[in-house]
Design a protein around this motif. Structure first.
Motif, PDB file in Angstrom:
ATOM      1  N   LEU A  42       0.828  -1.204   0.000  1.00 15.05           N
ATOM      2  CA  LEU A  42       0.000   0.000   0.000  1.00 15.05           C
ATOM      3  C   LEU A  42       0.864   1.257   0.000  1.00 15.05           C
ATOM      4  O   LEU A  42       0.622   2.186  -0.781  1.00 15.05           O
ATOM      5  N   ARG A  43       1.884   1.282   0.855  1.00 15.11           N
ATOM      6  CA  ARG A  43       2.729   2.476   0.969  1.00 15.11           C
ATOM      7  C   ARG A  43       3.409   2.805  -0.363  1.00 15.11           C
ATOM      8  O   ARG A  43       3.399   3.962  -0.822  1.00 15.11           O
ATOM      9  N   LEU A  44       3.990   1.804  -1.003  1.00 14.33           N
ATOM     10  CA  LEU A  44       4.692   2.041  -2.259  1.00 14.33           C
ATOM     11  C   LEU A  44       3.725   2.414  -3.383  1.00 14.33           C
ATOM     12  O   LEU A  44       4.054   3.231  -4.251  1.00 14.33           O
ATOM     13  N   THR A  45       2.538   1.834  -3.356  1.00 13.65           N
ATOM     14  CA  THR A  45       1.549   2.149  -4.393  1.00 13.65           C
ATOM     15  C   THR A  45       1.023   3.563  -4.240  1.00 13.65           C
ATOM     16  O   THR A  45       0.826   4.283  -5.227  1.00 13.65           O
ATOM     17  N   ALA A  75       5.226   0.548  -8.487  1.00 17.40           N
ATOM     18  CA  ALA A  75       5.719  -0.319  -7.413  1.00 17.40           C
ATOM     19  C   ALA A  75       5.736  -1.758  -7.911  1.00 17.40           C
ATOM     20  O   ALA A  75       4.725  -2.269  -8.386  1.00 17.40           O
ATOM     21  N   THR A  76       6.882  -2.411  -7.800  1.00 16.84           N
ATOM     22  CA  THR A  76       7.004  -3.793  -8.245  1.00 16.84           C
ATOM     23  C   THR A  76       6.918  -4.746  -7.055  1.00 16.84           C
ATOM     24  O   THR A  76       7.109  -4.340  -5.902  1.00 16.84           O
ATOM     25  N   HIS A 113      10.521 -13.042  -2.494  1.00 11.98           N
ATOM     26  CA  HIS A 113       9.545 -13.110  -3.582  1.00 11.98           C
ATOM     27  C   HIS A 113       8.625 -14.316  -3.380  1.00 11.98           C
ATOM     28  O   HIS A 113       7.400 -14.235  -3.564  1.00 11.98           O
ATOM     29  N   ARG A 114       9.202 -15.439  -2.987  1.00 13.00           N
ATOM     30  CA  ARG A 114       8.419 -16.663  -2.771  1.00 13.00           C
ATOM     31  C   ARG A 114       7.411 -16.478  -1.634  1.00 13.00           C
ATOM     32  O   ARG A 114       6.268 -16.919  -1.738  1.00 13.00           O
ATOM     33  N   THR A 115       7.855 -15.837  -0.561  1.00 13.24           N
ATOM     34  CA  THR A 115       6.950 -15.598   0.568  1.00 13.24           C
ATOM     35  C   THR A 115       5.768 -14.743   0.133  1.00 13.24           C
ATOM     36  O   THR A 115       4.620 -15.007   0.517  1.00 13.24           O
ATOM     37  N   PHE A 170      -0.215 -13.817  -1.524  1.00  6.95           N
ATOM     38  CA  PHE A 170      -0.995 -13.038  -2.496  1.00  6.95           C
ATOM     39  C   PHE A 170      -0.709 -13.522  -3.913  1.00  6.95           C
ATOM     40  O   PHE A 170       0.432 -13.850  -4.238  1.00  6.95           O
ATOM     41  N   ARG A 171      -1.745 -13.530  -4.741  1.00 11.48           N
ATOM     42  CA  ARG A 171      -1.555 -13.990  -6.115  1.00 11.48           C
ATOM     43  C   ARG A 171      -1.036 -12.879  -7.025  1.00 11.48           C
ATOM     44  O   ARG A 171      -0.602 -13.146  -8.155  1.00 11.48           O
ATOM     45  N   SER A 172      -1.113 -11.613  -6.550  1.00  8.29           N
ATOM     46  CA  SER A 172      -0.671 -10.491  -7.370  1.00  8.29           C
ATOM     47  C   SER A 172      -0.398  -9.273  -6.496  1.00  8.29           C
ATOM     48  O   SER A 172      -0.801  -9.222  -5.327  1.00  8.29           O
ATOM     49  N   LYS A 173       0.274  -8.302  -7.087  1.00  6.63           N
ATOM     50  CA  LYS A 173       0.521  -7.031  -6.398  1.00  6.63           C
ATOM     51  C   LYS A 173      -0.798  -6.344  -6.061  1.00  6.63           C
ATOM     52  O   LYS A 173      -0.966  -5.805  -4.954  1.00  6.63           O
ATOM     53  N   GLU A 174      -1.731  -6.377  -7.001  1.00  3.42           N
ATOM     54  CA  GLU A 174      -3.024  -5.725  -6.782  1.00  3.42           C
ATOM     55  C   GLU A 174      -3.772  -6.353  -5.613  1.00  3.42           C
ATOM     56  O   GLU A 174      -4.412  -5.652  -4.823  1.00  3.42           O
ATOM     57  N   ALA A 175      -3.691  -7.679  -5.492  1.00  7.73           N
ATOM     58  CA  ALA A 175      -4.357  -8.362  -4.389  1.00  7.73           C
ATOM     59  C   ALA A 175      -3.779  -7.935  -3.043  1.00  7.73           C
ATOM     60  O   ALA A 175      -4.509  -7.775  -2.053  1.00  7.73           O
ATOM     61  N   ALA A 176      -2.466  -7.734  -2.996  1.00  9.81           N
ATOM     62  CA  ALA A 176      -1.835  -7.294  -1.749  1.00  9.81           C
ATOM     63  C   ALA A 176      -2.247  -5.878  -1.387  1.00  9.81           C
ATOM     64  O   ALA A 176      -2.493  -5.568  -0.212  1.00  9.81           O
ATOM     65  N   VAL A 177      -2.355  -5.013  -2.387  1.00  6.31           N
ATOM     66  CA  VAL A 177      -2.735  -3.622  -2.136  1.00  6.31           C
ATOM     67  C   VAL A 177      -4.138  -3.530  -1.539  1.00  6.31           C
ATOM     68  O   VAL A 177      -4.395  -2.750  -0.622  1.00  6.31           O
TER      69      VAL A 177
END
Length: 216
Positions: free
Chosen positions: A32-35, A43-44, A56-58, A63-70
């Motif tokens: 969220l912070r980087l986005t 943000a990658t 990266h594995r963790t 999460f299946r994607s960056k968007e899902a984490a955000v």
């Protein structure tokens, strides 16, 4: 199995769960912070992992994607006392009125997360790149509403309609809130949106009108 062994296993499980929750929270916050700072394209996943201090594995274990984490912090849990009240037939005894109060209580609980919740909601509204994630979030919430309605009223054939009405009110509240500025209360916007939806429903019911014939 001895009582001490059971206690040790329970404590170990609880510790693992706390660690998993802390890892998830750290990844969510970093995403969220980087986005917010750089935009969704700026943000990658690698940068999120570096900021949170995980591999990266963790990241992809959670999460299946960056968007899902955000957007993960917008997920609504129905495993709360308010849902138990709804399932028990409360607080009013009217399923639609009780469903509205359940959703309002769930939203209030989410909003208590503070600025992160607000930032996620704004990202959801303002970034076209999150459209797929937004759709998935809406589908997940709709399924949860349908399930909780059917748990209260097994065989209820209006569950999808009731859930759909609630989702219309939520979508209206989100749009109005995003347009109203920093001082707007999402809680108040949601209450007003339910009033609008109810007024429209009453108008339709009073107005009546011919029902179209089904297609052949």
């Amino acid at each position: 199995m001895s009582e001490q062994t059971r206690v040790n296993q329970t404590g170990s499980t609880s510790l693992r769960e706390r660690k998993r929750e802390a890892t998830r929270d750290a990844l969510e916050s970093a995403a969220l912070r980087l986005t917010v700072e750089r935009g969704i394209d700026g943000a990658t996943v690698d940068e999120i992992c570096a900021a949170a201090g995980f591999s990266h594995r963790t990241f992809f274990n959670y999460f299946r994607s960056k968007e899902a984490a955000v957007l993960a912090g917008l997920t609504v849990s129905f495993d709360v006392p308010e849902a138990e009240t709804f399932l028990a037939g409360g607080p009013t005894g009217d399923v639609y009125a009780d469903l509205k109060w359940l959703v309002i209580d769930l939203v209030r609980a989410s909003a208590e997360r503070g600025e992160e919740w607000r930032d996620r909601l704004l990202l959801l509204v303002e970034h076209p790149d999150l459209m797929v994630a937004r759709r998935d979030h809406q589908l997940e919430l709709t399924r949860g509403l349908v399930e909780v309605i059917r748990l209260r009223l097994p065989g209820e054939d209006r569950a999808e309609v009731l859930a759909g009405i609630v989702m219309i009110a939520l979508a209206t509240a989100v749009r109005r809130w995003s347009e109203a500025g920093d001082d707007a209360s999402f809680d108040r916007m949601l209450l007003e949106s339910f009033d609008v939806v109810d007024d429209v429903a009453r108008t339709v019911m009073v107005g009546g009108g011919a029902v179209p014939e089904p297609l052949a």
